[in-house]
Design a protein around this motif. Structure first.
Motif, PDB file in Angstrom:
ATOM      1  N   LEU A 127      -9.880  49.900 -40.309  1.00 33.12           N
ATOM      2  CA  LEU A 127     -10.253  50.603 -41.096  1.00 33.12           C
ATOM      3  C   LEU A 127      -9.654  51.890 -41.017  1.00 33.12           C
ATOM      4  CD1 LEU A 127     -12.456  50.801 -43.525  1.00 33.12           C
ATOM      5  CD2 LEU A 127     -14.246  51.563 -41.948  1.00 33.12           C
ATOM      6  N   SER A 128      -9.653  52.391 -39.868  1.00 36.92           N
ATOM      7  CA  SER A 128      -8.941  53.612 -39.746  1.00 36.92           C
ATOM      8  C   SER A 128      -7.713  53.546 -40.436  1.00 36.92           C
ATOM      9  CB  SER A 128      -8.828  54.480 -38.213  1.00 36.92           C
ATOM     10  OG  SER A 128      -8.221  55.523 -38.206  1.00 36.92           O
ATOM     11  N   ASP A 129      -6.748  52.530 -39.942  1.00 35.61           N
ATOM     12  CA  ASP A 129      -5.552  52.283 -40.666  1.00 35.61           C
ATOM     13  C   ASP A 129      -5.282  52.346 -41.954  1.00 35.61           C
ATOM     14  OD1 ASP A 129      -4.476  52.479 -37.695  1.00 35.61           O
ATOM     15  OD2 ASP A 129      -4.270  50.340 -37.435  1.00 35.61           O
ATOM     16  N   ILE A 130      -6.224  51.665 -42.384  1.00 33.95           N
ATOM     17  CA  ILE A 130      -6.398  51.525 -43.926  1.00 33.95           C
ATOM     18  C   ILE A 130      -6.505  52.900 -44.447  1.00 33.95           C
ATOM     19  CG2 ILE A 130      -8.006  50.685 -45.834  1.00 33.95           C
ATOM     20  CD1 ILE A 130      -8.535  47.886 -44.018  1.00 33.95           C
ATOM     21  N   LEU A 131      -7.563  53.533 -44.046  1.00 39.74           N
ATOM     22  CA  LEU A 131      -7.965  55.017 -44.716  1.00 39.74           C
ATOM     23  C   LEU A 131      -6.880  56.034 -44.449  1.00 39.74           C
ATOM     24  CD1 LEU A 131     -11.850  55.106 -43.786  1.00 39.74           C
ATOM     25  CD2 LEU A 131     -10.600  54.779 -45.814  1.00 39.74           C
ATOM     26  N   ASN A 132      -6.039  55.837 -43.465  1.00 40.56           N
ATOM     27  CA  ASN A 132      -4.813  56.391 -43.155  1.00 40.56           C
ATOM     28  C   ASN A 132      -3.350  56.004 -43.584  1.00 40.56           C
ATOM     29  OD1 ASN A 132      -5.487  58.925 -41.483  1.00 40.56           O
ATOM     30  ND2 ASN A 132      -6.157  57.320 -39.964  1.00 40.56           N
ATOM     31  N   ALA A 133      -3.435  54.641 -44.542  1.00 44.81           N
ATOM     32  CA  ALA A 133      -2.546  54.153 -45.343  1.00 44.81           C
ATOM     33  C   ALA A 133      -1.365  53.889 -44.062  1.00 44.81           C
ATOM     34  CB  ALA A 133      -1.805  55.145 -46.384  1.00 44.81           C
ATOM     35  N   LYS A 134      -1.811  53.382 -42.983  1.00 45.06           N
ATOM     36  CA  LYS A 134      -0.653  52.787 -42.148  1.00 45.06           C
ATOM     37  C   LYS A 134      -0.685  51.462 -41.941  1.00 45.06           C
ATOM     38  CE  LYS A 134      -1.810  56.497 -38.743  1.00 45.06           C
ATOM     39  NZ  LYS A 134      -2.192  56.726 -37.036  1.00 45.06           N
ATOM     40  N   PRO A 135       0.401  50.723 -41.516  1.00 40.69           N
ATOM     41  CA  PRO A 135       0.653  49.590 -41.737  1.00 40.69           C
ATOM     42  C   PRO A 135      -0.495  48.658 -40.733  1.00 40.69           C
ATOM     43  CG  PRO A 135       2.610  50.622 -41.172  1.00 40.69           C
ATOM     44  CD  PRO A 135       1.485  51.569 -41.225  1.00 40.69           C
TER      45      PRO A 135
ATOM     46  N   GLU B  31      -7.150  36.090 -44.520  1.00 43.30           N
ATOM     47  CA  GLU B  31      -5.789  35.886 -45.492  1.00 43.30           C
ATOM     48  C   GLU B  31      -5.776  37.282 -46.038  1.00 43.30           C
ATOM     49  OE1 GLU B  31      -3.756  33.199 -48.829  1.00 43.30           O
ATOM     50  OE2 GLU B  31      -5.222  32.358 -47.499  1.00 43.30           O
ATOM     51  N   ILE B  32      -4.810  38.202 -45.744  1.00 47.17           N
ATOM     52  CA  ILE B  32      -4.923  39.558 -46.313  1.00 47.17           C
ATOM     53  C   ILE B  32      -3.707  39.991 -47.020  1.00 47.17           C
ATOM     54  CG2 ILE B  32      -4.872  41.991 -45.472  1.00 47.17           C
ATOM     55  CD1 ILE B  32      -6.576  41.023 -42.933  1.00 47.17           C
ATOM     56  N   PHE B  33      -3.853  40.380 -48.141  1.00 50.25           N
ATOM     57  CA  PHE B  33      -2.931  41.133 -48.656  1.00 50.25           C
ATOM     58  C   PHE B  33      -3.188  42.655 -48.673  1.00 50.25           C
ATOM     59  CE2 PHE B  33      -1.331  43.218 -52.669  1.00 50.25           C
ATOM     60  CZ  PHE B  33       0.055  43.173 -52.561  1.00 50.25           C
ATOM     61  N   TYR B  34      -2.246  43.517 -48.216  1.00 51.40           N
ATOM     62  CA  TYR B  34      -2.554  44.794 -48.160  1.00 51.40           C
ATOM     63  C   TYR B  34      -1.279  45.662 -48.757  1.00 51.40           C
ATOM     64  CZ  TYR B  34      -3.049  49.137 -45.299  1.00 51.40           C
ATOM     65  OH  TYR B  34      -3.234  50.592 -44.925  1.00 51.40           O
ATOM     66  N   ALA B  35      -1.420  46.731 -49.502  1.00 55.83           N
ATOM     67  CA  ALA B  35      -0.518  47.458 -50.206  1.00 55.83           C
ATOM     68  C   ALA B  35      -0.776  48.842 -50.138  1.00 55.83           C
ATOM     69  CB  ALA B  35      -0.175  46.941 -51.807  1.00 55.83           C
ATOM     70  N   VAL B  36       0.155  49.532 -50.008  1.00 51.61           N
ATOM     71  CA  VAL B  36       0.317  51.307 -49.750  1.00 51.61           C
ATOM     72  C   VAL B  36       1.300  51.694 -50.746  1.00 51.61           C
ATOM     73  CG1 VAL B  36       0.363  53.088 -48.526  1.00 51.61           C
ATOM     74  CG2 VAL B  36      -0.827  51.140 -47.582  1.00 51.61           C
ATOM     75  N   SER B  37       0.968  52.530 -51.630  1.00 49.94           N
ATOM     76  CA  SER B  37       1.903  53.241 -52.570  1.00 49.94           C
ATOM     77  C   SER B  37       1.368  54.589 -52.588  1.00 49.94           C
ATOM     78  CB  SER B  37       2.013  52.681 -53.937  1.00 49.94           C
ATOM     79  OG  SER B  37       0.658  52.728 -54.718  1.00 49.94           O
TER      80      SER B  37
ATOM     81  N   ILE C   7      -4.189  52.557 -52.199  1.00 54.12           N
ATOM     82  CA  ILE C   7      -4.280  51.555 -51.178  1.00 54.12           C
ATOM     83  C   ILE C   7      -4.988  50.366 -51.668  1.00 54.12           C
ATOM     84  CG2 ILE C   7      -5.078  51.416 -48.813  1.00 54.12           C
ATOM     85  CD1 ILE C   7      -4.663  54.358 -48.413  1.00 54.12           C
ATOM     86  N   SER C   8      -4.584  49.197 -51.336  1.00 54.02           N
ATOM     87  CA  SER C   8      -5.386  47.933 -51.636  1.00 54.02           C
ATOM     88  C   SER C   8      -5.362  47.053 -50.650  1.00 54.02           C
ATOM     89  CB  SER C   8      -4.461  47.369 -52.815  1.00 54.02           C
ATOM     90  OG  SER C   8      -4.586  48.196 -54.174  1.00 54.02           O
ATOM     91  N   PHE C   9      -6.545  46.536 -50.195  1.00 48.74           N
ATOM     92  CA  PHE C   9      -6.586  45.781 -48.982  1.00 48.74           C
ATOM     93  C   PHE C   9      -7.620  44.551 -49.460  1.00 48.74           C
ATOM     94  CE2 PHE C   9      -9.254  43.928 -45.731  1.00 48.74           C
ATOM     95  CZ  PHE C   9      -8.414  44.160 -44.703  1.00 48.74           C
ATOM     96  N   PHE C  10      -6.966  43.260 -49.825  1.00 48.82           N
ATOM     97  CA  PHE C  10      -7.832  42.100 -50.136  1.00 48.82           C
ATOM     98  C   PHE C  10      -7.936  41.135 -48.703  1.00 48.82           C
ATOM     99  CE2 PHE C  10      -5.910  44.102 -53.696  1.00 48.82           C
ATOM    100  CZ  PHE C  10      -6.899  44.340 -54.539  1.00 48.82           C
ATOM    101  N   ASP C  11      -9.199  40.708 -48.713  1.00 43.87           N
ATOM    102  CA  ASP C  11      -8.987  39.517 -47.762  1.00 43.87           C
ATOM    103  C   ASP C  11      -9.784  38.379 -48.331  1.00 43.87           C
ATOM    104  OD1 ASP C  11      -9.649  37.594 -45.684  1.00 43.87           O
ATOM    105  OD2 ASP C  11     -10.164  38.881 -44.207  1.00 43.87           O
ATOM    106  N   THR C  12      -9.001  37.636 -48.777  1.00 41.35           N
ATOM    107  CA  THR C  12      -9.653  36.178 -49.539  1.00 41.35           C
ATOM    108  C   THR C  12     -10.757  35.286 -48.767  1.00 41.35           C
ATOM    109  OG1 THR C  12      -7.665  35.005 -49.213  1.00 41.35           O
ATOM    110  CG2 THR C  12      -7.851  36.339 -51.317  1.00 41.35           C
ATOM    111  N   VAL C  13     -10.508  35.107 -47.460  1.00 37.37           N
ATOM    112  CA  VAL C  13     -11.226  34.629 -46.557  1.00 37.37           C
ATOM    113  C   VAL C  13     -12.793  34.919 -46.367  1.00 37.37           C
ATOM    114  CG1 VAL C  13     -11.651  33.704 -44.449  1.00 37.37           C
ATOM    115  CG2 VAL C  13      -9.389  33.559 -45.347  1.00 37.37           C
ATOM    116  N   SER C  14     -12.700  36.485 -46.171  1.00 40.88           N
ATOM    117  CA  SER C  14     -14.011  37.286 -46.132  1.00 40.88           C
ATOM    118  C   SER C  14     -14.716  37.846 -47.259  1.00 40.88           C
ATOM    119  CB  SER C  14     -13.916  38.260 -45.081  1.00 40.88           C
ATOM    120  OG  SER C  14     -13.487  37.549 -43.785  1.00 40.88           O
ATOM    121  N   ARG C  15     -13.608  37.706 -48.327  1.00 39.82           N
ATOM    122  CA  ARG C  15     -14.216  38.147 -49.545  1.00 39.82           C
ATOM    123  C   ARG C  15     -14.439  39.758 -49.551  1.00 39.82           C
ATOM    124  NH1 ARG C  15     -18.540  34.680 -49.571  1.00 39.82           N
ATOM    125  NH2 ARG C  15     -19.530  36.229 -50.809  1.00 39.82           N
ATOM    126  N   ILE C  16     -13.138  40.360 -49.101  1.00 37.79           N
ATOM    127  CA  ILE C  16     -13.375  42.115 -48.908  1.00 37.79           C
ATOM    128  C   ILE C  16     -12.186  42.592 -49.838  1.00 37.79           C
ATOM    129  CG2 ILE C  16     -13.283  43.881 -47.215  1.00 37.79           C
ATOM    130  CD1 ILE C  16     -15.535  41.991 -46.281  1.00 37.79           C
TER     131      ILE C  16
END
Length: 158
Positions: free
Chosen positions: A99-107, A131-137, A141-150
């Motif tokens: 979660l910290s990596d997502i909020l900080n836009a880190k890989p 199954e995650i798709f993660y994109a930072v521009s 910041i977009s984070f999608f996990d299709t298995v956990s529906r997040i």
């Protein structure tokens, strides 16, 4: 005696007006979180100060959501170990600082499957429990996990 008192008063005045912390950054963001644990779409502030991240979300001018990440993750003053929070929020036991990596836009996962893009990077990560798709521009910041529906989307303002 008056001169000494006046001298300490002047020192106190200038010290009180000095900027104390130069290591903080506050950004206004639009945030969408959709998970089995939490659903929200609103505006707030992401505050980075030293080793602490604080996500404050407001609704009708009132703070109603406060997420603080340091050595633990605190949600509206209820604090959790990072693994426990991940299991509750993400419905998965990702690594502690995801979660910290997502909020900080880190890989994520130390840059595994990282693909550079014109304005940032993206990652497609797949395992038996995610199954995650993660994109930072530049502004998103977009984070999608299709298995956990997040779904987590952060849009930076200004």
């Amino acid at each position: 005696m008056k001169k000494i008192f006046f001298f300490f008063l002047i020192i106190f005045f200038f010290n009180a007006c000095a900027v104390k912390n130069q290591n903080n950054l506050s950004q206004s963001i639009a945030i969408i979180i959709n998970s089995p644990f939490l659903k929200m779409s609103d505006f707030g502030f992401l505050i980075k100060e030293n080793q602490t991240l604080n996500l404050e979300v407001y609704h009708l001018g009132q703070a109603f959501f406060n997420l603080k990440i340091k050595d633990k993750i605190c949600l509206n003053a209820a604090c959790y170990d990072k693994k426990v929070f991940n299991k509750k929020f993400f419905k998965n036991e990702y690594y502690d600082d995801i979660l910290s990596d997502i909020l900080n836009a880190k890989p994520l996962w130390q840059g595994k499957n990282l693909q550079k893009t014109a304005s940032g990077f993206k990652q497609n990560l797949k395992a038996k429990n995610y199954e995650i798709f993660y994109a930072v521009s530049k502004n998103k910041i977009s984070f999608f996990d299709t298995v956990s529906r997040i779904k987590i989307i952060l849009g930076y303002q200004g």
